[in-house]
Design an enzyme around this catalytic site. Structure first.
Site, PDB file in Angstrom:
ATOM      1  N   PRO A  12       7.880  12.847   8.418  1.00 23.00           N
ATOM      2  CG  PRO A  12       9.656  14.063   7.505  1.00 23.00           C
ATOM      3  CD  PRO A  12       8.320  14.231   8.175  1.00 23.00           C
ATOM      4  NE  ARG A  63      15.257  10.686  15.519  1.00 21.01           N
ATOM      5  CZ  ARG A  63      15.234   9.440  15.953  1.00 21.01           C
ATOM      6  NH1 ARG A  63      14.723   9.182  17.152  1.00 21.01           N
ATOM      7  NH2 ARG A  63      15.696   8.460  15.224  1.00 21.01           N
ATOM      8  CB  SER A  72      11.383  20.674  12.907  1.00 20.90           C
ATOM      9  OG  SER A  72      11.924  19.391  13.191  1.00 20.90           O
ATOM     10  CE  LYS A 117      10.813  17.112   9.704  1.00 20.43           C
ATOM     11  NZ  LYS A 117      11.944  16.340  10.225  1.00 20.43           N
ATOM     12  CE1 TYR A 128      17.291  13.971   6.486  1.00 15.41           C
ATOM     13  CE2 TYR A 128      16.720  11.661   6.322  1.00 15.41           C
ATOM     14  CZ  TYR A 128      16.797  12.831   7.055  1.00 15.41           C
ATOM     15  OH  TYR A 128      16.381  12.847   8.351  1.00 15.41           O
ATOM     16  CD  GLN A 141      13.183  13.678   4.635  1.00 13.73           C
ATOM     17  OE1 GLN A 141      12.990  12.460   4.677  1.00 13.73           O
ATOM     18  NE2 GLN A 141      14.401  14.207   4.647  1.00 13.73           N
ATOM     19  CB  SER A 147      10.383  19.186  17.845  1.00 11.76           C
ATOM     20  OG  SER A 147      11.115  18.870  16.651  1.00 11.76           O
ATOM     21  N   GLY A 148       8.033  17.299  19.771  1.00 12.66           N
ATOM     22  CA  GLY A 148       7.472  17.228  21.114  1.00 12.66           C
ATOM     23  C   GLY A 148       5.958  17.174  21.192  1.00 12.66           C
ATOM     24  CB  VAL A 149       3.274  17.478  18.654  1.00  9.84           C
ATOM     25  CG1 VAL A 149       1.756  17.385  18.626  1.00  9.84           C
ATOM     26  CG2 VAL A 149       3.765  18.855  18.236  1.00  9.84           C
ATOM     27  CG  HIS A 185      15.617  15.402  13.053  1.00  9.27           C
ATOM     28  ND1 HIS A 185      15.663  15.625  11.700  1.00  9.27           N
ATOM     29  CD2 HIS A 185      15.659  14.051  13.190  1.00  9.27           C
ATOM     30  CE1 HIS A 185      15.756  14.466  11.064  1.00  9.27           C
ATOM     31  NE2 HIS A 185      15.743  13.493  11.950  1.00  9.27           N
ATOM     32  CB  THR A 242      15.263  17.070   6.290  1.00  8.08           C
ATOM     33  OG1 THR A 242      13.889  16.675   6.243  1.00  8.08           O
ATOM     34  CG2 THR A 242      15.755  17.011   7.730  1.00  8.08           C
ATOM     35  CB  SER A 246      11.507   9.254   5.528  1.00  9.91           C
ATOM     36  OG  SER A 246      12.906   9.053   5.573  1.00  9.91           O
TER      37      SER A 246
END
Ligand SMILES: Cc1cc2nc3c(=O)[nH]c(=O)nc-3n(C[C@H](O)[C@H](O)[C@H](O)COP(=O)(O)O)c2cc1C
Ligand SMILES: O=C(O)C(=O)c1ccccc1
Length: 400
Positions: free
Chosen positions: A100, A297, A292, A270, A153, A151, A326-328, A294, A181, A129
């Site tokens: 998302p 961030r 994750s 998440k 919020y 996703q 994260s980082g893929v 994020h 999330t 998202s």
């Protein structure tokens, strides 16, 4: 041996090359960021590239992959691997999904429509998202018969009626999994955005607030509060919506019950980074977690997401589905996360860079590249499938 059809992107690319047809963007994943920087306004680039603080968490995300290498097996009748994965009773073609990502309008005029269309065409689940610049319904239409997840919020308003409305809209338009999330009830300390004084929510064109602006409950309440419609005062409406979905305080484990009562389907949390929270997720009775941070961030000085994956899988992997992000950046990254026990891997910034560079074609390019790269990585390692039966810690060597 393998019944799987090979992914054929590379064949197509080489055949096109004979006719001088070049791909929309390069094949070197680390170039995508620089190419996006060239086409994007500085503020938009800063937004996607930006991480918290001095990027330690983000750096740790990348460094974590380097601690593991894939050790190939020889003379094992290697064939094209089977990349299918099953999750929540559904079979997926590839073990990846589109993470998302909010406010896609700042990256390309076709925004979420382009990304959701590409995801559908490439048979990869799209996770919409809550901070989207396109409505739940329009994304569902673009995503057609594709797999899509929603996703959340999690809005904080008094009686949760806005949350109920969002969940109802998502359910009615075919989103099958709810991703909640947990790490973003307020935005992190992001020097790139602070330096640019840029908050996508607070722009006059209100591009990350479409879910609110298209929500009947929010619209009605706005009218009751102000005696006018959302369209009559977009600035105020945007600020109010932003405050609803980023309330500045988090929910609690006890509150999850509410979502379980109002969502008929799998729920995934998440933002998990500790065994303790993963155990809590099991106790809360959810169906999955995304390990994750994020993309670094939110909180700096954090651990690399892949560094915590093995201990979390060991603790809860037999009791709920563990997803990773994260980082893929490459097929080998996806392979390593799967080998360490993830069932599915979310692709974040790389597809946003693809979107920025070439819209729908750019997102397709990134997704097809990652699947092709993963396929050849496993094939050349003598690993017959992406299932944990074949792709597990026995194929990895710890380097430090
Ligand atoms: C521009 C941008 C916007 C994002 N928006 C959201 C969001 O709305 N909801 C969410 O859960 N995660 C959001 N994320 C986080 C991603 O889902 C994912 O966790 C992260 O991108 C993974 O890190 P990576 O991109 O470095 O691999 C966003 C990430 C980026 C880069
Ligand atoms: O930037 C983010 O990471 C994020 O989650 C977000 C927050 C607000 C609007 C769009 C995305």
């Amino acid at each position: 041996m393998s019944t799987s059809k090979p992914h054929t992107y590379e064949n197509e690319v080489y055949a096109n090359g004979l006719q001088n047809i070049k791909p929309p963007i390069s094949f070197y994943p680390l170039d995508w960021e620089a190419a996006a920087k060239e086409v994007l306004p500085a503020e938009s680039f800063g937004y996607v590239w930006g991480s918290a603080g001095i990027r330690e968490t983000d750096d740790n995300n990348r460094a974590a992959f380097r601690k593991w290498s894939i050790v190939p097996s020889r003379l094992v009748k290697a064939d094209f691997p089977n990349l299918k994965t099953s999750l929540f009773g559904q079979e997926y073609e590839y073990p990846i999904a589109v993470a998302p990502v909010g406010v896609q309008h700042i990256f390309h005029r076709d925004a979420e429509i382009a990304a959701a269309t590409a995801a559908f065409k490439e048979k990869i689940p799209y996770i919409l998202s809550s901070a989207s610049s396109t409505s739940i319904e329009d994304v569902a239409t673009a995503n057609s018969t594709g797999a899509r997840w929603f996703q959340l919020y999690w809005p904080s308003n008094e009686n949760n009626d806005i949350t109920i409305s969002l969940l109802k809209r998502a359910k009615e338009t075919g989103y099958s999994v709810l991703v909640v999330t947990l790490d973003t009830y307020i935005l992190g300390w992001r020097p790139s955005d602070l330096t640019n004084a840029f908050n996508p929510f607070l722009r006059p064109d209100n591009i990350g607030v479409e879910l609110g602006f298209s929500d009947p409950v929010f619209r009605r309440q706005f009218r009751e509060r102000h005696g006018k419609d959302v369209e009559d005062d977009r600035g105020t409406a945007a600020a109010e919506w932003a405050h609803i979905i980023f309330p500045g305080t988090s929910h609690s484990w006890e509150d999850l019950k509410f979502l379980q009562d109002h969502w008929d389907g799998p729920i995934v949390l998440k933002g998990i980074q500790s065994v303790r929270d993963a155990e809590q997720a099991v106790e809360a009775g959810v169906q999955g977690i995304v390990v994750s941070n994020h993309g670094g961030r939110q909180q700096d000085g954090g651990v690399g997401s892949l560094d915590v994956l093995p201990e979390i899988v060991d603790a809860v992997g037999d009791r709920l589905e563990v997803i990773f992000d994260s980082g893929v950046r490459t097929g080998a990254d996806i392979a390593r996360a799967l080998a360490l026990g993830a069932k599915m891997v979310l692709i974040g910034r790389p597809y946003v860079y693809g979107l920025a560079i070439a819209g729908e074609a750019g997102v397709s390019h990134v997704l097809r590249s990652l699947c092709g790269d993963l396929e050849l990585t496993l094939h050349l390692s003598g690993i017959p499938s992406s299932s944990s039966k074949h792709l597990n810690r026995s194929v990895l060597r710890r380097n430090v």
